[in-house]
Design an enzyme around this catalytic site. Structure first.
Site, PDB file in Angstrom:
ATOM      1  N   CYS A  83       0.874  -1.171   0.000  1.00 34.01           N
ATOM      2  CA  CYS A  83       0.000   0.000   0.000  1.00 34.01           C
ATOM      3  C   CYS A  83       0.909   1.217   0.000  1.00 34.01           C
ATOM      4  O   CYS A  83       1.453   1.603   1.036  1.00 34.01           O
ATOM      5  CB  CYS A  83      -0.935  -0.005   1.202  1.00 34.01           C
ATOM      6  SG  CYS A  83      -2.103   1.391   1.177  1.00 34.01           S
ATOM      7  N   GLY A  84       1.079   1.811  -1.174  1.00 36.65           N
ATOM      8  CA  GLY A  84       2.081   2.859  -1.328  1.00 36.65           C
ATOM      9  C   GLY A  84       1.818   4.117  -0.529  1.00 36.65           C
ATOM     10  O   GLY A  84       2.715   4.641   0.148  1.00 36.65           O
ATOM     11  N   ASN A  85       0.600   4.618  -0.577  1.00 38.58           N
ATOM     12  CA  ASN A  85       0.311   5.863   0.142  1.00 38.58           C
ATOM     13  C   ASN A  85       0.347   5.658   1.654  1.00 38.58           C
ATOM     14  O   ASN A  85       0.795   6.536   2.399  1.00 38.58           O
ATOM     15  CB  ASN A  85      -1.042   6.434  -0.292  1.00 38.58           C
ATOM     16  CG  ASN A  85      -0.955   7.183  -1.597  1.00 38.58           C
ATOM     17  OD1 ASN A  85       0.069   7.797  -1.915  1.00 38.58           O
ATOM     18  ND2 ASN A  85      -2.029   7.151  -2.375  1.00 38.58           N
TER      19      ASN A  85
END
Length: 282
Positions: A83-85
């Site tokens: 989950c990048g953000n």
């Protein structure tokens, strides 16, 4: 025994954060483990009966010399390796906490590097993209550049699977209908995140996102990375692009050492889940 296994803890602290409106509940389990059965995750995710989030992230003690280990849950209670953000949000929190400008984090995706990019921006290296059909994964061997699905989308893995459509106008797509349909396409045995992107200028994309296990979201970091990689592979852009999402702008740069993503984060508030709320989900 994890603190939440029998709701014995009197309350459970949390942070609410977001990256471009892609919002998260963050739990800190570095001092004591936290058990998260699916019913509890889904209860917290409910935007009327709980707090609401696109993903829930747990900060665990660092492994193999890393500063922390991160675990991610979708709003439907399922887990995600990336989950990048949320990774950027947690990196910003930990850099503020430690007064450092660089960190090493681990996830199921692998080891990720984060740094302060200045002007309130945070960068995370999401690692090399997964381009082979069996890495993404897809149901059978095929060319991942153009899938045998109407619209010829591109498949990319960023620790989670992605399906990117390049269209003339991303705004004109019925995202809820198409996203839900493609998420469960039989070519994706683990379901997929879905993106619709339009080229709006040199190295400049407009993108809208459907996240598996969540639905329509205002932004997605791993989706932005996957779309940037797909656009470069299809010679639509270079390897450094600006991506305009419903919630704001991210910069993505596909380098030799991985896909770097840069953007703002926000710590909205901190709070505690009450014993009554936790008991109601038990």
């Amino acid at each position: 025994m994890p603190a939440m296994a029998d709701h014995a803890t009197p309350s459970l602290p949390f942070m609410k954060m977001h990256g471009l409106g892609n919002d998260f509940v963050i739990l800190d389990a570095r001092a004591q483990a936290i058990g998260l059965p699916p019913a509890l995750v889904k209860g917290i995710a409910h935007r009327h009966f709980g707090v609401g989030f696109d993903q829930l992230a747990v900060i665990e003690p660092g492994r193999n010399g890393a500063d922390a280990h991160l675990v991610f849950y979708n709003a439907d209670g399922s887990t995600s390796a990336a989950c990048g953000n949320a990774t950027r949000c947690i990196a910003r929190h930990l850099m503020t906490e430690t007064r450092r400008d660089a960190l090493t984090l681990t996830t199921e995706r692998g080891t990720l590097y984060a740094r302060d990019a200045g002007d309130g921006l945070t960068s995370v290296n999401m690692g090399p993209p997964q381009l082979r059909w069996d890495e993404i994964p897809l149901a059978r061997e095929m060319d991942t550049l153009r899938l045998p699905i109407e619209g010829e989308p591109t498949a990319t893995g960023m620790g989670n699977p992605h399906c990117t459509f390049f269209v003339a106008d991303a705004e004109a797509v019925d995202l809820e209908a198409r996203g839900a349909e493609i998420e469960h396409h039989p070519l994706y045995p683990e379901r997929t995140n879905v993106q619709f992107a339009s080229l709006i200028g040199p190295d400049h994309l407009r993108m809208r996102v459907w996240e598996r296990g969540v639905g329509v979201t205002l932004a997605s970091g791993s989706s932005s990375c996957a779309t940037a990689v797909a656009a470069a592979r299809r010679d639509l852009t270079g390897r450094a692009v600006t991506i305009e999402l419903d919630g704001g702008t991210l910069r993505v740069d596909w380098r030799d050492d991985g896909v770097w993503m840069t953007g703002p984060t926000m710590h909205v508030f901190s709070g505690q889940f009450t014993p009554a709320f936790l008991k109601s989900l038990g």
